[in-house]
Write an enzyme that holds these catalytic residues in place. Structure first.
Site, PDB file in Angstrom:
ATOM      1  N   GLU A 428       0.816  -1.219   0.000  1.00 43.59           N
ATOM      2  CA  GLU A 428       0.000   0.000   0.000  1.00 43.59           C
ATOM      3  C   GLU A 428       0.848   1.266   0.000  1.00 43.59           C
ATOM      4  OE1 GLU A 428      -2.939  -0.171   3.110  1.00 43.59           O
ATOM      5  OE2 GLU A 428      -3.910  -1.901   2.217  1.00 43.59           O
ATOM      6  N   GLU A 504      -4.101  -9.067   0.685  1.00 42.08           N
ATOM      7  CA  GLU A 504      -4.517  -8.764   2.060  1.00 42.08           C
ATOM      8  C   GLU A 504      -6.026  -8.787   2.075  1.00 42.08           C
ATOM      9  OE1 GLU A 504      -1.984  -5.764   3.925  1.00 42.08           O
ATOM     10  OE2 GLU A 504      -3.746  -5.117   5.037  1.00 42.08           O
TER      11      GLU A 504
HETATM   12  C1  GAL Z   1      -4.016  -2.457   5.482  1.00 43.02           C
HETATM   13  C2  GAL Z   1      -2.520  -2.378   5.754  1.00 43.02           C
HETATM   14  C3  GAL Z   1      -2.155  -3.146   7.000  1.00 43.02           C
HETATM   15  C4  GAL Z   1      -3.093  -2.803   8.102  1.00 43.02           C
HETATM   16  C5  GAL Z   1      -4.479  -3.151   7.673  1.00 43.02           C
HETATM   17  C6  GAL Z   1      -5.538  -2.938   8.729  1.00 43.02           C
HETATM   18  O1  GAL Z   1      -4.437  -1.413   4.693  1.00 43.02           O
HETATM   19  O2  GAL Z   1      -1.800  -2.902   4.691  1.00 43.02           O
HETATM   20  O3  GAL Z   1      -0.836  -2.854   7.378  1.00 43.02           O
HETATM   21  O4  GAL Z   1      -2.959  -1.461   8.381  1.00 43.02           O
HETATM   22  O5  GAL Z   1      -4.822  -2.337   6.579  1.00 43.02           O
HETATM   23  O6  GAL Z   1      -6.816  -3.181   8.195  1.00 43.02           O
END
Ligand code: GAL
Length: 818
Positions: A428, A504
């Site tokens: 991100e 993710e």
């Molecule tokens: C994502 C990020 C993670 C964490 C997560 C929480 O956007 O890559 O590091 O912050 O969100 O939802």
């Protein structure tokens, strides 16, 4: 200080093969105990004569911040987190864990060179130092490294004293606002000194690949970078049973590298289900003299990513059933510990998980070794920031100058791990916006390719719309989407790769054993107790519920798997309570910070673990005061349907169906009214017959303390741990899910009390103090082995509770259940 003789095991083999036996050629001395540490020394602390008598004595791996105390003021960040769609700055208290990681620290170690190490080439290797380490030896600056997650080494031959005492000093510095989570602080990974001959294999100089790997035949290519003149290389390969299967020698070098190719018939392929490991023994000779010897473990496996078959391992298409993990180990902080890692991975394996993403940085080498051995595919990540910052003092400060060497070291140090199936160049990164970012993505990907042409590269993208337009997403080997389930279809259509990875997913939030009413979907819901509901219906504005991903994974052949945020809770980032003290650790975990499963564990297990039955009921059935009130019951199971009985009365049959993503994967009885007694669930198989049953009951009052260790016998190595789950139970042994008793711990014998953790994200009790409150009836105590073998006893006491007592032991033998 410990001397590891990497060679003795192989002397016999050497004799068999070449008729030559030699004295030790390479030695590794791990600098473990006897470090001096302080947070308040002046710049002169690097000098040999500096008086460090008043400093603390510590062992490395060491995390100076994990001992606390937790403090609201530490690293308080008044910011708007733009990645989380925030527009207005608010005061973020627990963002980096509220633990004292900020500031400078000094470590000093005195050591002498063993007789066998004199006049050798000497390498000083750090597997991670948080952060900005500056290294001095005998009053001279040897070098520095900025990124706290990198592995790095220095050749210290010209700084070392062969006679007398050498003084190593390491300065570390953690600025405030340098992280989005708890980074830990100090020498949190191994430090070692390597002694070797001039004619020897370079650091990380062995590269093993398997250009062809079928069940009939494998081609193994081994490149070995060797220093010194007139040298010859002998390589032997041993199979998983330790039998030598092939060997060869050569004196032809291409530049510094030997290049050998071997054929292995009927190889035992590596996979998560059968993690077969081979190893190569590389021996460097000058004339007839053995100059160096190194063992490199590897696996034979083939990975492929294609639009027609998605991801395949050894020719079989599969989807990643993965989790993202941060590097901290809860109550141990960032200090790496093999027993703690292994326990996490056992818990994940039991869930059916087969892949891990090291978010958002370099994994520990210990974790990669375990992934090879236990069978996990690994997505090894490098950065959370490129040139555009997310936090004021983050990696962006170093990106332009350091990114290349950080990537180089990541790949060179870890490339032989068969578990690694993909690299990630970033997570991100704000550089997803703008032409410069596209160029950086290309540049980084090409760097990875230069260093390792065998694995593809991804970036976890959250700015999907921008990357669809700019070419950023199109240029990556693997387009990775973070959340944004509504954009998968569009991304699949527009990106040229022909598949999408859920790099993710989910970011559902819950607190173990906490249930909120009424039961409904909620976005970033806050409650006065700073907890989130374990009905698993709460998520963030950017994220989603597990089932939104399940639908994509199950219905779209072009989705190649997911990495759930996160396998375990971690310190810092207490969303949705980023601005609410005392929240100081995450709520995202499938397991809590103590490693205890939340209900969601069983939801993933019910679809991922195909070998075993899952039949899990939630919530608990101890709701004094809710009599007659609607208290829905959910069942997470691999069975398609089940019938629910409250005190023997049927509440009807539920069957998984397509009316909503939740109905497709959970069985839900929404109208149940609470009455104390028993909840029984009877699951039906596809044939309509009863397949399994489970009952939970309303418990009586807290009566006794029950102890349940993950391992009773541990290694007497000063590091191994037994994780003892402590539960409060009633007179009949039923768990009391609402208990909140304060407990005390004492350990006698050949071990010590190391830490406790209850998984409560709002607890400010210090982990290393021998007392803690149970959270919803449970906590975990970590008992650590000493260095001599013997019996160990843990006693846990609490007011008006029958004490818990358990006998453990530690042994010198390595033939124990790990
Ligand atoms: C994502 C990020 C993670 C964490 C997560 C929480 O956007 O890559 O590091 O912050 O969100 O939802």
């Amino acid at each position: 200080m410990r001397l590891l003789k990497s060679i003795s095991f192989f002397i016999l083999l050497t004799v068999c093969f070449s008729g030559l036996a030699q004295a030790q050629s390479r030695e590794v001395m791990e600098l473990k105990s006897g470090w001096k540490f302080t947070r308040n020394a002046d710049e002169a602390a690097y000098r040999s004569q500096y008086d460090d008598a008043g400093w603390e004595t510590v062992s490395v791996p060491h995390d100076w911040a994990i001992y606390g105390p937790f403090d609201k003021e530490i690293d308080k960040q008044t910011v708007a987190v733009t990645q989380n769609n925030e527009k207005v700055a608010t005061e973020k208290t627990g963002r980096t864990g509220s633990l004292p990681y900020i500031g400078q620290g000094w470590y000093r170690q005195k050591f002498s060179i063993p007789a066998s190490g004199k006049n050798k080439r000497v390498i000083l290797l750090f597997e991670g130092a948080m952060s900005e380490p500056v290294v001095y030896l005998n009053d001279q600056k040897v070098g520095q490294w900025n990124y706290g997650y990198s592995y790095f080494y220095f050749d210290i031959t010209s700084y070392i004293k062969n006679d007398g005492v050498n003084v190593l000093a390491v300065h570390l510095n953690n600025p405030d606002q340098s992280s989005r989570w708890y980074p830990g602080a100090g020498l949190y990974r191994k430090v070692s000194v390597i002694f070797k001959n001039e004619e020897s294999i370079d650091q990380w100089g062995t590269t093993v690949t398997t250009p062809m790997a079928t069940t009939d035949l494998a081609k193994v290519n081994i490149r070995t970078a060797v220093s010194g003149e007139n040298v010859r290389l002998v390589t032997e390969i041993f199979d998983p049973a330790g039998v030598r299967v092939v060997a060869g020698q050569t004196d032809i070098r291409f530049g510094k590298e030997f290049d050998q190719n071997f054929l292995i018939k009927d190889p035992k392929l590596w996979s998560p289900e059968s993690p077969n490991l081979y190893y190569a023994v590389s021996k460097v000779y000058a004339g007839n003299e053995l100059k160096d010897e190194l063992k490199t473990r590897f696996g034979i496996r083939q990975i492929e990513y294609s639009p027609s078959t998605g991801f395949s391992l050894n020719g079989k298409t599969r989807k990643f059933k993965g989790v993202c993990l941060h590097h901290d180990l809860g109550p141990l902080g960032a200090a790496v510990n093999v027993a703690a890692l292994r326990r996490q991975m056992r818990i994940l394996k039991e869930m059916g998980c087969d892949a891990i993403r090291s978010s958002h940085n370099m994994p520990s080498l210990e974790q990669l070794e375990l992934a090879d051995e236990m069978g996990f595919m690994f997505l090894a990540e490098s950065f959370d920031e490129w040139a555009k910052p997310k936090v004021k003092n983050g990696y962006a400060r170093f990106f332009n100058a350091d990114a290349e060497k950080d990537v180089v070291n990541l790949v060179r140090a870890t490339k032989n791990h068969p578990s690694i199936i993909m690299w990630s160049a970033g997570n991100e990164v704000p550089d997803q916006h703008g032409a410069e970012g596209v160029k950086r993505a290309k540049w980084l990907q090409e760097l990875f390719h230069r260093e390792d042409p065998t694995r593809p590269v991804t970036v976890g993208m959250d700015q999907v719309k921008a990357t669809l337009q700019s070419g950023f997403g199109a240029l990556l080997d693997i387009p990775g989407l973070n959340y944004r389930t509504h954009l998968y279809e569009e991304a699949y259509r527009v990106f040229p790769q022909g598949f999408i990875l859920g790099s993710e997913t989910a970011s559902t939030v819950s607190s173990r054993g906490v249930y909120k009413f009424p039961v409904q979907k909620q976005v970033e819901k806050q409650y006065p107790d700073n907890q989130s509901s374990s009905y698993d219906l709460e998520y963030c504005s950017w994220s989603n519920l597990p089932e939104d991903d399940f639908v994509l994974q199950d219905d779209k052949p072009w989705v190649i798997g997911e990495f759930v945020w996160t396998g375990f809770d971690y310190l810092g980032e207490p969303t949705p309570y980023d601005d609410k003290w005392p929240s100081r650790s995450s709520y995202f975990g499938i397991n809590d910070l103590a490693g205890l499963p939340k209900d969601r564990y069983y939801l993933y297990r019910s679809r991922w673990n195909k070998e075993k039955e899952t039949l899990h009921i939630l919530p608990h059935w101890d709701w004094k005061g809710r009599e007659g009130e609607v208290t829905p019951i959910f069942v997470y199971t691999n069975y398609e349907s089940a019938e629910l009985f409250i005190n023997g009365k049927s509440m009807g049959v539920q069957k998984k169906n397509n009316t909503s993503p939740q109905h497709r994967y959970r069985l839900m009885w929404m109208d149940v009214k609470y009455e104390p007694g028993t909840v029984k669930v009877v699951a039906y198989g596809n044939d309509g017959k009863v397949a399994a049953e489970k009952t939970i009951s309303t418990p009586g009052k807290p009566y006794a303390i029950k102890l349940d260790p993950d391992r009773r016998t541990i290694q007497a190595d000063g590091e191994d741990l037994s994780f003892v789950t402590v539960s409060i139970v009633d007179k009949n042994g039923n768990e009391c899910p609402q208990a909140a008793n304060q407990l005390k711990f004492s350990v006698k014998g050949a071990g010590k009390y190391r830490a406790a953790c209850n998984g409560d994200a709002t607890s400010v009790e210090q982990f290393h103090l021998p007392t803690m409150k149970v959270f919803n009836g449970k906590l975990v105590v970590l008992v650590q082995a000493g260095e001599s073998a013997g019996p160990i006893e843990l006693v846990v006491t609490g007011d008006k509770l029958k004490e818990g007592r358990i006998k453990l032991s530690s042994t010198a033998s390595s033939a124990i259940n790990k």
